[in-house]
Design an enzyme around this catalytic site. Sequence first.
Site, PDB file in Angstrom:
ATOM      1  N   SER A   1       0.759  -1.311   0.044  1.00  0.00           N
ATOM      2  CA  SER A   1      -0.025  -0.016   0.015  1.00  0.00           C
ATOM      3  C   SER A   1       0.822   1.010  -0.154  1.00  0.00           C
ATOM      4  O   SER A   1       2.206   1.031   0.283  1.00  0.00           O
ATOM      5  CB  SER A   1      -0.905   0.119   1.236  1.00  0.00           C
ATOM      6  OG  SER A   1      -1.507   1.122   1.473  1.00  0.00           O
TER       7      SER A   1
ATOM      8  N   TYR B   1      -2.185  -1.419  10.433  1.00  0.00           N
ATOM      9  CA  TYR B   1      -2.175  -1.645   8.944  1.00  0.00           C
ATOM     10  C   TYR B   1      -0.741  -0.936   8.445  1.00  0.00           C
ATOM     11  O   TYR B   1      -0.180  -1.383   7.658  1.00  0.00           O
ATOM     12  CB  TYR B   1      -3.281  -0.879   8.330  1.00  0.00           C
ATOM     13  CG  TYR B   1      -3.643  -0.794   6.972  1.00  0.00           C
ATOM     14  CD1 TYR B   1      -4.378  -1.816   6.417  1.00  0.00           C
ATOM     15  CD2 TYR B   1      -2.924   0.059   6.060  1.00  0.00           C
ATOM     16  CE1 TYR B   1      -4.525  -2.115   5.039  1.00  0.00           C
ATOM     17  CE2 TYR B   1      -3.238  -0.094   4.673  1.00  0.00           C
ATOM     18  CZ  TYR B   1      -4.032  -1.120   4.234  1.00  0.00           C
ATOM     19  OH  TYR B   1      -4.246  -1.286   2.893  1.00  0.00           O
TER      20      TYR B   1
HETATM   21  P1  NAD Z   1     -11.537  -6.281  -0.203  1.00  0.00           P
HETATM   22  O1  NAD Z   1     -12.206  -5.996   0.951  1.00  0.00           O
HETATM   23  O2  NAD Z   1     -12.131  -5.869  -1.431  1.00  0.00           O
HETATM   24  O3  NAD Z   1     -10.883  -7.923  -0.496  1.00  0.00           O
HETATM   25  C1  NAD Z   1     -10.150  -8.369   0.278  1.00  0.00           C
HETATM   26  C2  NAD Z   1     -10.316  -9.765  -0.044  1.00  0.00           C
HETATM   27  O4  NAD Z   1      -9.504 -10.640   1.123  1.00  0.00           O
HETATM   28  C3  NAD Z   1     -11.601 -10.542  -0.065  1.00  0.00           C
HETATM   29  O5  NAD Z   1     -11.661 -11.382  -1.189  1.00  0.00           O
HETATM   30  C4  NAD Z   1     -11.871 -11.434   1.164  1.00  0.00           C
HETATM   31  O6  NAD Z   1     -12.771 -12.387   1.317  1.00  0.00           O
HETATM   32  C5  NAD Z   1     -10.319 -11.530   1.387  1.00  0.00           C
HETATM   33  N1  NAD Z   1     -10.098 -12.028   2.814  1.00  0.00           N
HETATM   34  C6  NAD Z   1     -10.438 -11.309   4.052  1.00  0.00           C
HETATM   35  N2  NAD Z   1      -9.934 -11.897   5.132  1.00  0.00           N
HETATM   36  C7  NAD Z   1      -9.451 -13.270   4.656  1.00  0.00           C
HETATM   37  C8  NAD Z   1      -8.900 -14.316   5.195  1.00  0.00           C
HETATM   38  N3  NAD Z   1      -8.944 -14.319   6.637  1.00  0.00           N
HETATM   39  N4  NAD Z   1      -8.348 -15.193   4.393  1.00  0.00           N
HETATM   40  C9  NAD Z   1      -8.617 -15.121   3.146  1.00  0.00           C
HETATM   41  N5  NAD Z   1      -9.160 -14.214   2.659  1.00  0.00           N
HETATM   42  C10 NAD Z   1      -9.565 -13.167   3.257  1.00  0.00           C
HETATM   43  O7  NAD Z   1     -10.220  -5.151  -0.145  1.00  0.00           O
HETATM   44  P2  NAD Z   1      -9.130  -4.565  -1.252  1.00  0.00           P
HETATM   45  O8  NAD Z   1      -9.331  -3.179  -1.104  1.00  0.00           O
HETATM   46  O9  NAD Z   1      -9.419  -5.260  -2.532  1.00  0.00           O
HETATM   47  O10 NAD Z   1      -7.727  -4.854  -0.491  1.00  0.00           O
HETATM   48  C11 NAD Z   1      -6.719  -5.983  -1.026  1.00  0.00           C
HETATM   49  C12 NAD Z   1      -5.429  -5.732  -0.844  1.00  0.00           C
HETATM   50  O11 NAD Z   1      -5.078  -4.414  -1.214  1.00  0.00           O
HETATM   51  C13 NAD Z   1      -5.421  -5.614   0.924  1.00  0.00           C
HETATM   52  O12 NAD Z   1      -4.056  -6.247   1.009  1.00  0.00           O
HETATM   53  C14 NAD Z   1      -5.332  -4.207   1.025  1.00  0.00           C
HETATM   54  O13 NAD Z   1      -4.688  -3.757   2.231  1.00  0.00           O
HETATM   55  C15 NAD Z   1      -4.580  -3.620  -0.169  1.00  0.00           C
HETATM   56  N6  NAD Z   1      -4.715  -2.179  -0.317  1.00  0.00           N
HETATM   57  C16 NAD Z   1      -6.110  -2.014  -0.580  1.00  0.00           C
HETATM   58  C17 NAD Z   1      -6.310  -0.291  -0.850  1.00  0.00           C
HETATM   59  C18 NAD Z   1      -7.705   0.072  -1.336  1.00  0.00           C
HETATM   60  O14 NAD Z   1      -7.805   1.264  -1.477  1.00  0.00           O
HETATM   61  N7  NAD Z   1      -8.723  -0.500  -1.418  1.00  0.00           N
HETATM   62  C19 NAD Z   1      -5.045   0.468  -1.171  1.00  0.00           C
HETATM   63  C20 NAD Z   1      -3.858  -0.150  -0.995  1.00  0.00           C
HETATM   64  C21 NAD Z   1      -3.874  -1.481  -0.575  1.00  0.00           C
END
Ligand code: NAD
Length: 261
Positions: free
Chosen positions: A143, A156
């Site tokens: 991130s 985080y």
């Molecule tokens: P999201 O909530 O849309 O998706 C998260 C995914 O992880 C889902 O498929 C969920 O079912 C799965 N998950 C949750 N807990 C789990 C577990 N214990 N075991 C297996 N799977 C599990 O989130 P996102 O925004 O797509 O985030 C994905 C990654 O990107 C994360 O690591 C997040 O930190 C990172 N990220 C997101 C953003 C943003 O702005 N959305 C920015 C930077 C980084």
Amino acid sequence: MTLTQKVAVVTGSTSGIGLGIARALAGAGADVVLNGFGDAAAIEELRAGLTAEFGVRVGYHGADLSKPAEIATLIGYAEETFGSVDVLVNNAGIQHVAPVEDFPAERWDAVIALNLSAVFHGIHHALPGMKRRGWGRILNIASVHGHVASVNKAAYVAAKHGVVGLTKTVALETAGTGVTCNAICPGWVLTPLVQKQIDAIASTKNIPEQQARAELLGAKQPSGAFVTPDELGGLAVYLCSDSAAQMTGSSLLMDGGWTAQ
Ligand code: NAD
């Protein structure tokens, strides 16, 4: 179709960024193992839909990645069912927002377990096969918070900085083996994880959702637009390509200018 005959495991790919990356890798010809939580029928529809759309093999394993033993099972499932794990995308992640003195210890443990420790366990189990075959791509979804901090995100930010450090160590340990390890560092992406934060702003400030969305972006992301899962998928495919063979240990920002300020 640069990834034909390669197998990719994408954690947390039933939603958001993971799903965007899984789609892009399938589009580049990889067989894909999906993972994550959700409604069983919806996940099966997703799995079958990707198979039909891209003509690749798509599997699903529901491992809870906060449990190390289940990560071993996920990698084992992919190796036994599809023959190998050539691409590992460590994407699953959660967020919890609270000032550090109010941060529940149980939420700290949960965020570190999934956002940091699961990345270690996945690499630990997938790397031996990659090294044996002399080719592998490890993509860790960190991130902007792997580079800079924000208030109220102690666990985080600590986890994501940890992922950036782990990425460098694995890159050094795999240098010259045909395996690369890089981190992708997105700014705001409109996914369920961020929608929760938009909803919290809207309810705390008693403003419409659209305004909360604009405030969230305006505070950090100069482009004023969300990064999309498709754009991140494009970067993931590039990192898996031969052109990126010498790119390792990097943490690549795609953040609409967030960290340029
Ligand atoms: P999201 O909530 O849309 O998706 C998260 C995914 O992880 C889902 O498929 C969920 O079912 C799965 N998950 C949750 N807990 C789990 C577990 N214990 N075991 C297996 N799977 C599990 O989130 P996102 O925004 O797509 O985030 C994905 C990654 O990107 C994360 O690591 C997040 O930190 C990172 N990220 C997101 C953003 C943003 O702005 N959305 C920015 C930077 C980084």
